[in-house]
Design a protein around this motif. Structure first.
Motif, mmCIF file in Angstrom:
data_model
loop_
_atom_site.group_PDB
_atom_site.id
_atom_site.type_symbol
_atom_site.label_atom_id
_atom_site.label_comp_id
_atom_site.label_asym_id
_atom_site.label_seq_id
_atom_site.Cartn_x
_atom_site.Cartn_y
_atom_site.Cartn_z
ATOM 1 N N HIS A 89 0.716 -1.325 0.071
ATOM 2 C CA HIS A 89 -0.067 0.041 -0.029
ATOM 3 C C HIS A 89 0.814 1.385 0.093
ATOM 4 C CE1 HIS A 89 -3.093 3.053 1.208
ATOM 5 N NE2 HIS A 89 -2.302 3.248 2.479
ATOM 6 N N PHE A 90 1.884 1.261 0.898
ATOM 7 C CA PHE A 90 2.760 2.436 1.040
ATOM 8 C C PHE A 90 3.425 2.701 -0.326
ATOM 9 C CE2 PHE A 90 3.040 1.776 5.827
ATOM 10 C CZ PHE A 90 1.828 2.606 5.973
ATOM 11 N N ARG A 91 4.049 1.451 -0.848
ATOM 12 C CA ARG A 91 4.740 1.674 -2.225
ATOM 13 C C ARG A 91 3.794 2.110 -3.433
ATOM 14 N NH1 ARG A 91 7.192 -3.183 -0.588
ATOM 15 N NH2 ARG A 91 5.632 -4.346 -1.901
ATOM 16 N N ALA A 92 2.648 1.710 -3.297
ATOM 17 C CA ALA A 92 1.718 2.183 -4.359
ATOM 18 C C ALA A 92 1.321 3.875 -4.016
ATOM 19 C CB ALA A 92 0.336 1.368 -4.306
ATOM 20 N N GLN A 93 1.495 4.389 -2.926
ATOM 21 C CA GLN A 93 1.268 5.657 -2.792
ATOM 22 C C GLN A 93 2.748 6.485 -2.959
ATOM 23 O OE1 GLN A 93 -1.697 6.877 -2.039
ATOM 24 N NE2 GLN A 93 -2.261 4.852 -2.478
ATOM 25 N N GLY A 94 3.674 5.899 -3.494
ATOM 26 C CA GLY A 94 4.964 6.518 -3.644
ATOM 27 C C GLY A 94 5.984 6.660 -2.314
ATOM 28 N N CYS A 95 5.722 5.925 -1.190
ATOM 29 C CA CYS A 95 6.594 6.102 -0.242
ATOM 30 C C CYS A 95 7.907 5.109 -0.550
ATOM 31 C CB CYS A 95 5.896 5.430 1.099
ATOM 32 S SG CYS A 95 4.603 6.395 1.514
ATOM 33 N N THR A 96 8.950 5.537 -0.018
ATOM 34 C CA THR A 96 10.251 4.622 -0.003
ATOM 35 C C THR A 96 10.705 3.935 1.408
ATOM 36 O OG1 THR A 96 11.315 6.691 0.192
ATOM 37 C CG2 THR A 96 10.925 6.085 -2.122
ATOM 38 N N CYS A 97 9.850 4.727 2.450
ATOM 39 C CA CYS A 97 10.261 4.481 3.694
ATOM 40 C C CYS A 97 9.140 3.953 4.617
ATOM 41 C CB CYS A 97 11.455 5.362 4.445
ATOM 42 S SG CYS A 97 12.726 5.795 3.579
ATOM 43 N N TRP A 98 9.336 3.489 5.798
ATOM 44 C CA TRP A 98 8.211 3.181 6.572
ATOM 45 C C TRP A 98 8.900 3.303 7.869
ATOM 46 C CZ3 TRP A 98 5.940 -2.116 6.155
ATOM 47 C CH2 TRP A 98 6.905 -3.049 5.931
ATOM 48 N N VAL A 99 7.854 3.822 8.924
ATOM 49 C CA VAL A 99 8.093 4.079 10.365
ATOM 50 C C VAL A 99 6.893 3.793 11.087
ATOM 51 C CG1 VAL A 99 6.974 6.514 9.942
ATOM 52 C CG2 VAL A 99 8.742 5.895 11.996
ATOM 53 N N LEU A 100 7.306 3.270 12.479
ATOM 54 C CA LEU A 100 6.350 3.052 13.431
ATOM 55 C C LEU A 100 6.837 3.051 14.931
ATOM 56 C CD1 LEU A 100 7.301 -0.095 14.193
ATOM 57 C CD2 LEU A 100 6.041 -0.941 12.357
ATOM 58 N N ASN A 101 6.079 2.840 15.884
ATOM 59 C CA ASN A 101 6.526 2.968 17.227
ATOM 60 C C ASN A 101 6.176 1.672 17.710
ATOM 61 O OD1 ASN A 101 7.360 5.879 17.494
ATOM 62 N ND2 ASN A 101 5.501 6.407 17.062
ATOM 63 N N VAL A 102 7.218 0.928 18.840
ATOM 64 C CA VAL A 102 6.855 -0.131 19.333
ATOM 65 C C VAL A 102 7.423 -0.205 20.838
ATOM 66 C CG1 VAL A 102 9.248 -1.156 18.394
ATOM 67 C CG2 VAL A 102 7.264 -2.775 18.887
ATOM 68 N N LYS A 103 7.036 -0.961 21.739
ATOM 69 C CA LYS A 103 7.131 -1.146 23.152
ATOM 70 C C LYS A 103 8.782 -1.735 23.047
ATOM 71 C CE LYS A 103 2.797 -1.621 25.540
ATOM 72 N NZ LYS A 103 1.957 -2.256 26.255
ATOM 73 N N ARG A 104 9.777 -1.333 23.805
ATOM 74 C CA ARG A 104 11.119 -1.910 23.853
ATOM 75 C C ARG A 104 11.136 -3.232 24.234
ATOM 76 N NH1 ARG A 104 14.632 2.748 26.971
ATOM 77 N NH2 ARG A 104 13.301 4.482 26.254
ATOM 78 N N GLU A 260 11.149 4.148 18.091
ATOM 79 C CA GLU A 260 10.751 4.374 16.864
ATOM 80 C C GLU A 260 11.725 3.833 15.875
ATOM 81 O OE1 GLU A 260 11.571 8.202 14.245
ATOM 82 O OE2 GLU A 260 9.610 8.624 15.503
ATOM 83 N N LEU A 261 11.010 3.010 15.065
ATOM 84 C CA LEU A 261 11.895 2.227 14.129
ATOM 85 C C LEU A 261 11.517 2.912 12.711
ATOM 86 C CD1 LEU A 261 11.044 -1.572 15.025
ATOM 87 C CD2 LEU A 261 12.940 -0.194 16.127
ATOM 88 N N ARG A 262 12.472 2.855 11.781
ATOM 89 C CA ARG A 262 12.552 3.214 10.583
ATOM 90 C C ARG A 262 13.375 2.651 9.565
ATOM 91 N NH1 ARG A 262 13.730 9.995 10.909
ATOM 92 N NH2 ARG A 262 12.852 10.094 12.970
ATOM 93 N N GLY A 263 12.793 2.270 8.061
ATOM 94 C CA GLY A 263 13.666 1.506 7.241
ATOM 95 C C GLY A 263 13.143 1.713 6.042
ATOM 96 N N LEU A 264 13.945 1.133 5.032
ATOM 97 C CA LEU A 264 13.405 1.445 3.887
ATOM 98 C C LEU A 264 12.367 0.497 3.329
ATOM 99 C CD1 LEU A 264 17.133 1.825 1.859
ATOM 100 C CD2 LEU A 264 15.392 3.461 2.220
ATOM 101 N N LEU A 265 11.470 0.670 2.628
ATOM 102 C CA LEU A 265 10.266 -0.268 2.209
ATOM 103 C C LEU A 265 10.889 -1.345 1.564
ATOM 104 C CD1 LEU A 265 7.266 1.822 1.231
ATOM 105 C CD2 LEU A 265 7.234 0.194 2.875
ATOM 106 N N VAL A 266 10.737 -2.636 1.801
ATOM 107 C CA VAL A 266 11.399 -3.825 1.172
ATOM 108 C C VAL A 266 9.909 -4.753 0.790
ATOM 109 C CG1 VAL A 266 13.387 -3.907 2.430
ATOM 110 C CG2 VAL A 266 11.456 -5.024 3.404
ATOM 111 N N ASP A 267 10.334 -5.563 0.063
ATOM 112 C CA ASP A 267 9.255 -6.554 -0.520
ATOM 113 C C ASP A 267 9.274 -7.522 0.683
ATOM 114 O OD1 ASP A 267 8.636 -5.703 -3.103
ATOM 115 O OD2 ASP A 267 10.407 -6.556 -3.990
ATOM 116 N N ALA A 268 8.240 -7.595 1.396
ATOM 117 C CA ALA A 268 8.168 -8.436 2.578
ATOM 118 C C ALA A 268 7.355 -9.673 2.219
ATOM 119 C CB ALA A 268 7.285 -7.743 3.678
ATOM 120 N N ALA A 269 8.036 -10.714 2.273
ATOM 121 C CA ALA A 269 7.563 -12.080 2.115
ATOM 122 C C ALA A 269 6.597 -12.433 3.132
ATOM 123 C CB ALA A 269 8.636 -13.234 2.034
ATOM 124 N N PRO A 270 5.529 -13.029 2.747
ATOM 125 C CA PRO A 270 4.111 -13.381 3.570
ATOM 126 C C PRO A 270 4.753 -14.476 4.504
ATOM 127 C CG PRO A 270 3.302 -13.625 1.278
ATOM 128 C CD PRO A 270 4.864 -13.322 1.216
#
Length: 270
Positions: A89-104, A260-270
């Motif tokens: 979904h993000f790649r289709a919207q033109g995104c190249t990175c993604w980000v989220l927050n997670v408990k340590r 806060e985790l950030r990274g490049l969008l990758v092809d995530a295998a199911p």
């Protein structure tokens, strides 16, 4: 089956929201309808809704605001399937990175997200702060003036405090957020000394200040805006170990520790 959220999903959303383990209450039904439903994704099967996600597209960044898997559906790969879908979904919207927050301490989630190419970019601590705790901070700085934050201010604030581009502007456009900034009134062009977003709960997220004294100025202003009888705030402090230490020494209770985790969008295998 993955499907977009609907207005009638508020009840199941509010129930699963509690699995986040945060002090902030689930968004109300009007807030859900106006701000959240259209950005949500639900995984539904024979046993009902097994997971939901809420996202924002912020220019180059796809922001996974929330991802919750119901207790009955955990350990079955549903979180990875949701992330795989969101990556597309993000790649289709033109995104190249993604980000989220997670408990340590959320080891399974950290393993999933790091396997998808994400890594820690900053850390935050949420503290339960009362008015009495402010006495542990230096006297409020005399060189700061608390002012409302406008959409036009968001770019400069984002740069000043290293936030994800577009994230602050998205919050500024929401009726459920009240953003205030701290400026140096002696400088003609606005020089930002801190900022906070006052949310329901009540909570301050994000919260930044260039010194403990400036933090006290902002916190005193925040307490001044609370309804009568409300005596505490959940304050999320990012990348500011000295301020966290001072507040903990004063007795402020740690409610949450996140990355806060950030990274490049990758092809995530199911």
């Amino acid at each position: 089956m993955l499907r977009p959220g609907r207005l009638e999903d508020h009840a199941v959303f509010a129930r699963l929201f509690l699995e986040l383990g945060v002090d902030e209450p689930p968004p109300s039904e009007p807030v859900w309808a106006a701000e959240v439903a259209q950005r949500s994704l639900f995984a539904e099967g024979p046993q009902g809704v097994g997971a939901y996600a809420v996202t924002n597209v912020l220019g180059d960044f796809g922001f996974v605001r929330q991802l919750v898997v119901a207790p009955f559906a955990r350990g079955q790969g549903l979180g990875r399937r949701m992330m795989t879908h969101l990556a597309g979904h993000f790649r289709a919207q033109g995104c190249t990175c993604w980000v989220l927050n997670v408990k340590r301490d959320n080891t399974p989630a950290l393993e999933l997200y790091t396997s998808l190419g994400m890594g820690p970019a900053r850390e935050a601590t949420t503290l339960r702060v009362t008015r009495a705790h402010l006495a542990a901070l230096p006297l409020a700085s005399p060189d700061g003036a608390v002012v409302p934050v406008s959409l036009e201010d968001c770019g400069a604030l984002t740069e000043s405090f290293g936030m994800i581009p577009g994230k602050l502007a998205a919050s500024a456009a929401s009726d459920s957020h009240r953003m205030l900034g701290l400026i140096d009134p002696q400088v003609p062009a606005r020089r930002w000394l801190g900022m906070m977003d006052l949310r329901p709960g009540p909570s301050l997220f994000p919260f930044f200040a260039v010194s403990p004294g400036h933090a006290r100025t902002l916190l005193e202003a925040a307490f001044g805006q609370l309804e009568e009888g409300v005596s505490a705030l959940n304050v999320t402090v990012a990348d500011d170990a000295p301020l966290v230490h001072l507040l903990r020494e004063a007795g402020a209770q740690t409610r949450l520790e996140t990355l806060e985790l950030r990274g490049l969008l990758v092809d995530a295998a199911p």
